[in-house]
Design a protein around this motif. Structure first.
Motif, PDB file in Angstrom:
ATOM      1  N   LEU A  39      34.245  32.459  34.303  1.00 22.88           N
ATOM      2  CA  LEU A  39      34.250  31.230  34.093  1.00 22.88           C
ATOM      3  C   LEU A  39      33.406  30.500  35.378  1.00 22.88           C
ATOM      4  CD1 LEU A  39      34.921  28.042  33.219  1.00 22.88           C
ATOM      5  CD2 LEU A  39      37.012  28.462  34.296  1.00 22.88           C
ATOM      6  N   VAL A  40      33.723  30.654  36.498  1.00 22.74           N
ATOM      7  CA  VAL A  40      33.229  30.119  37.714  1.00 22.74           C
ATOM      8  C   VAL A  40      31.694  30.751  37.947  1.00 22.74           C
ATOM      9  CG1 VAL A  40      33.103  29.491  40.087  1.00 22.74           C
ATOM     10  CG2 VAL A  40      35.306  29.436  38.943  1.00 22.74           C
ATOM     11  N   GLY A  41      31.544  31.971  37.570  1.00 25.12           N
ATOM     12  CA  GLY A  41      30.273  32.574  37.867  1.00 25.12           C
ATOM     13  C   GLY A  41      29.239  32.072  36.815  1.00 25.12           C
ATOM     14  N   GLY A  42      29.756  31.487  35.680  1.00 24.15           N
ATOM     15  CA  GLY A  42      29.008  31.131  34.384  1.00 24.15           C
ATOM     16  C   GLY A  42      28.698  29.606  34.675  1.00 24.15           C
ATOM     17  N   LEU A  62      19.131  29.210  29.971  1.00 22.70           N
ATOM     18  CA  LEU A  62      20.169  29.440  30.922  1.00 22.70           C
ATOM     19  C   LEU A  62      21.519  29.093  30.414  1.00 22.70           C
ATOM     20  CD1 LEU A  62      20.529  30.352  33.904  1.00 22.70           C
ATOM     21  CD2 LEU A  62      20.323  27.784  34.511  1.00 22.70           C
ATOM     22  N   ALA A  63      21.492  27.819  29.821  1.00 18.11           N
ATOM     23  CA  ALA A  63      22.713  27.446  29.340  1.00 18.11           C
ATOM     24  C   ALA A  63      23.296  28.206  27.963  1.00 18.11           C
ATOM     25  CB  ALA A  63      22.630  25.898  28.725  1.00 18.11           C
ATOM     26  N   LEU A  66      24.987  31.148  29.838  1.00 19.82           N
ATOM     27  CA  LEU A  66      26.085  30.954  30.908  1.00 19.82           C
ATOM     28  C   LEU A  66      26.999  30.384  30.148  1.00 19.82           C
ATOM     29  CD1 LEU A  66      24.101  30.294  34.249  1.00 19.82           C
ATOM     30  CD2 LEU A  66      25.255  32.260  33.504  1.00 19.82           C
ATOM     31  N   THR A  67      27.021  29.420  29.175  1.00 23.23           N
ATOM     32  CA  THR A  67      27.819  28.782  28.403  1.00 23.23           C
ATOM     33  C   THR A  67      28.996  29.353  27.819  1.00 23.23           C
ATOM     34  OG1 THR A  67      26.563  26.681  28.517  1.00 23.23           O
ATOM     35  CG2 THR A  67      28.395  26.778  26.894  1.00 23.23           C
ATOM     36  N   PRO A  68      28.461  30.499  27.036  1.00 21.69           N
ATOM     37  CA  PRO A  68      29.496  31.469  26.269  1.00 21.69           C
ATOM     38  C   PRO A  68      30.267  32.307  27.284  1.00 21.69           C
ATOM     39  CG  PRO A  68      27.211  31.359  25.137  1.00 21.69           C
ATOM     40  CD  PRO A  68      27.162  30.712  26.215  1.00 21.69           C
ATOM     41  N   MET A  69      29.606  32.742  28.481  1.00 18.92           N
ATOM     42  CA  MET A  69      30.128  33.424  29.303  1.00 18.92           C
ATOM     43  C   MET A  69      31.363  32.672  30.071  1.00 18.92           C
ATOM     44  SD  MET A  69      28.909  35.613  32.510  1.00 18.92           S
ATOM     45  CE  MET A  69      28.319  34.091  33.666  1.00 18.92           C
ATOM     46  N   PRO A 123      20.795  20.822  27.354  1.00 16.00           N
ATOM     47  CA  PRO A 123      20.757  19.993  28.235  1.00 16.00           C
ATOM     48  C   PRO A 123      19.854  19.011  28.909  1.00 16.00           C
ATOM     49  CG  PRO A 123      21.727  22.063  28.658  1.00 16.00           C
ATOM     50  CD  PRO A 123      20.880  22.259  27.548  1.00 16.00           C
ATOM     51  N   ASP A 124      18.597  19.504  28.534  1.00 10.94           N
ATOM     52  CA  ASP A 124      17.592  18.616  28.819  1.00 10.94           C
ATOM     53  C   ASP A 124      17.309  17.213  28.295  1.00 10.94           C
ATOM     54  OD1 ASP A 124      16.127  20.219  30.843  1.00 10.94           O
ATOM     55  OD2 ASP A 124      15.569  21.502  29.339  1.00 10.94           O
TER      56      ASP A 124
END
Length: 157
Positions: A39-42, A62-63, A66-69, A123-124
């Motif tokens: 969670l925090v690493g993602g 990137l999202a 990292l979002t699914p992770m 996110p952009d």
């Protein structure tokens, strides 16, 4: 009514198995730590990117990674957290830091969901101010929940 529900949780066969088995509790605890790490690493690198770091890295891919992770880490942390809580629910329910942790988790998850609903997968699409607000709020929520989680061990009975 809450006391009855907590007592029933403590009597749950899974909770009983965790209290009686050293290795089962240790395994669930290790999985909880793994969930927090995912969670925090993602989410932390994504939050920092929302705040403007690593501008050369495109936010959408990137999202996408990292979002699914982070979501998988949250799910794992919540499931294992409930299992760990079930071992001593009446005692843990008396620890104010736990309630702070739960409030911060709710804040972090709600903020992430609201941001996702607002901007979709890109996110952009959010303006700079919204990205900054989302990033700062997320960092505060998740690092605060992490700190509260560690404090439980030192403030509980």
């Amino acid at each position: 009514m809450l006391t009855a529900a907590l007592s029933a949780l403590a009597d749950w066969p899974v909770a009983q198995a965790l209290t009686q088995g050293r290795w089962s509790y240790a395994a669930v605890s290790a999985l909880h730590v793994l969930g927090i790490a995912l969670l925090v690493g993602g989410i932390l690198p994504l939050d920092l990117r929302l705040l403007g770091l690593w501008r050369s890295v495109e936010m959408r891919p990137l999202a996408a990674v990292l979002t699914p992770m982070a979501a998988a880490g949250l799910l794992l942390a919540v499931v294992t957290g409930v299992l760990l809580f079930s071992v001593r629910p009446l005692e843990y329910a008396q620890v104010p830091v736990l309630w702070g942790k739960l409030a911060l988790i709710a804040l972090g998850a709600t903020g992430a969901l609201a941001f996702r609903l607002r901007v979709g997968r890109d996110p952009d699409r959010a303006g700079r101010r919204l990205r900054a607000l989302a990033g700062i709020g997320s960092i505060v929520a998740w690092l605060g929940a992490l700190a509260c989680g560690r404090l439980i061990a030192f403030t509980g009975s």
